[in-house]
Scaffold this active site. Structure first.
Site, mmCIF file in Angstrom:
data_model
loop_
_atom_site.group_PDB
_atom_site.id
_atom_site.type_symbol
_atom_site.label_atom_id
_atom_site.label_comp_id
_atom_site.label_asym_id
_atom_site.label_seq_id
_atom_site.Cartn_x
_atom_site.Cartn_y
_atom_site.Cartn_z
ATOM 1 N N LYS A 108 -44.554 32.618 -5.952
ATOM 2 C CA LYS A 108 -44.764 31.836 -4.741
ATOM 3 C C LYS A 108 -45.302 32.766 -3.681
ATOM 4 C CE LYS A 108 -44.392 27.739 -5.535
ATOM 5 N NZ LYS A 108 -45.691 27.068 -5.431
ATOM 6 N N GLU B 96 -48.260 33.827 -14.611
ATOM 7 C CA GLU B 96 -46.855 33.537 -14.295
ATOM 8 C C GLU B 96 -46.016 33.276 -15.539
ATOM 9 O OE1 GLU B 96 -44.131 30.603 -11.459
ATOM 10 O OE2 GLU B 96 -46.310 30.404 -11.467
#
Length: 350
Positions: free
Chosen positions: A163, A147
């Site tokens: 997410k 990420e």
């Protein structure tokens, strides 16, 4: 030393906790704990070098059975239910609940996070993998982060919040998409505090990315820094990363402090590099991250895992998500990766 992708930095010049140094000159490695402590290290030499192949015996990890968790299954699922109660009361929309896993190192004097990073590069390749080894300054970190927290190219800044996690795309639920959109709004707001009015955009929303053993929903938020905004202002606005806190961030941080029983440390913080001379940078969210903690009487290897909790969360499913995120990485660090069958079942196309 520090290693990020195909770059290796050596020749330590100076170390500071002041992020304004990142606007000066030179090549910096950065490790910021979730709790806010930042270590910025400037190196005199940067060269291109691929991560070397693992050397047999160079890394001795803890036995798989020796890992303990700051929150066991009962405590974690109770925490999920508590967050759902806060959501029902209108105090928060989403909050991340994390746990820290710890295990004693069998040979702490020889433990080298760069050797662990070589194993991670083979067993769990990641786009924002990195190593920072500064034992004299309390930083020994190896990350296989998927990420992006912050990327800079001149005045352009970009974030890539994740997410939504599943073994396959078919595992992703409506809840995962809703959670991603909530965090995108939070990141837009964070960047909007330091970016020029009207410059913050979302080029990608809820894109499915495949990683070893699992898939993620990933979005991209981009903006142009306002005049006078530098690294101190950017980090103050964006840290800690919204994808690992929740929304609203202030309420989520209060709930995290209430429910979690261990500091997150580098986990969910930021790990990466800043090239102040070229005006470029890449900081990852410190997930899928190991660090050596030598502050206690017995040095420990630590690793964090967690999940985003919304009203649609099922406590047992959220626990299972934390297990999914941890299982492959713990197998690599404990030296049981090949015995687990992940070589066959954890491919990026599974």
């Amino acid at each position: 030393m520090a290693r990020f992708g195909g770059l290796v930095a050596s020749g330590l010049q100076d170390v500071t906790h002041d992020p304004s140094a990142l606007d000066s000159s030179g090549f910096w490695a950065v490790c910021a704990d979730f709790e806010g402590r930042a270590v910025c290290a400037r190196f005199s030499s940067v060269r291109r070098e691929e991560v070397p192949a693992p050397v047999p015996g160079a890394w001795r990890g803890p036995a798989a059975a020796e890992w303990t968790t700051s929150l066991d299954r009962d405590a974690y699922t109770a925490g999920v239910r508590r967050i759902r109660a806060y959501i029902a009361a209108g105090e928060v929309y989403q909050a991340n609940l994390c746990r820290v896993l710890s295990a004693p190192l069998p040979d702490p004097l020889r433990a080298d996070v760069d050797a662990l990073a070589a194993l991670l590069a083979r067993g769990n390749p990641a786009p924002y993998a990195g190593t920072i080894r500064l034992p004299g300054h309390g930083v020994e970190v190896a990350t296989a982060s998927p990420e992006l927290f912050l990327r800079r190219d001149g005045r352009t800044v970009e974030s890539g919040p994740i997410k939504g996690t599943g073994r396959t795309e078919g595992d992703l639920l409506e809840k995962d998409h809703a959670e991603n959109v909530m965090i995108v709004d939070l990141v837009r707001n964070d960047l909007g505090r330091v970016c020029a009015t009207g410059s913050v955009t979302v080029p990608d929303l809820c894109v499915v990315e495949k990683h070893p053993g699992l898939v993620h929903l990933v979005s991209t938020v981009r903006g142009e820094l306002a005049e006078g905004a530098g690294w101190p202002e950017l980090l103050a606005a964006a840290f800690p990363p919204g994808s690992v806190t929740g929304a609203p961030k202030s309420s989520a941080l209060r709930i995290i402090e209430e429910l979690e029983r261990s500091p997150r440390g580098p986990y969910c913080g930021a790990v990466g590099w800043v090239d102040a001379d070229r005006g470029t940078a890449s900081l990852a969210v410190g997930i899928r991250t190991f660090w050596i903690d030598r502050t206690g009487p017995s040095p420990l290897l630590r690793f964090g895992t967690g999940a985003g909790i919304t009203w649609g969360s099922d406590p047992e499913r959220e626990w299972d998500e934390t297990e999914l995120k941890a299982s492959r990485l713990l197998a690599v660090a404990s030296g049981t990766f090949e015995q687990t069958g992940f070589e066959q079942t954890g491919r990026t196309d599974s």
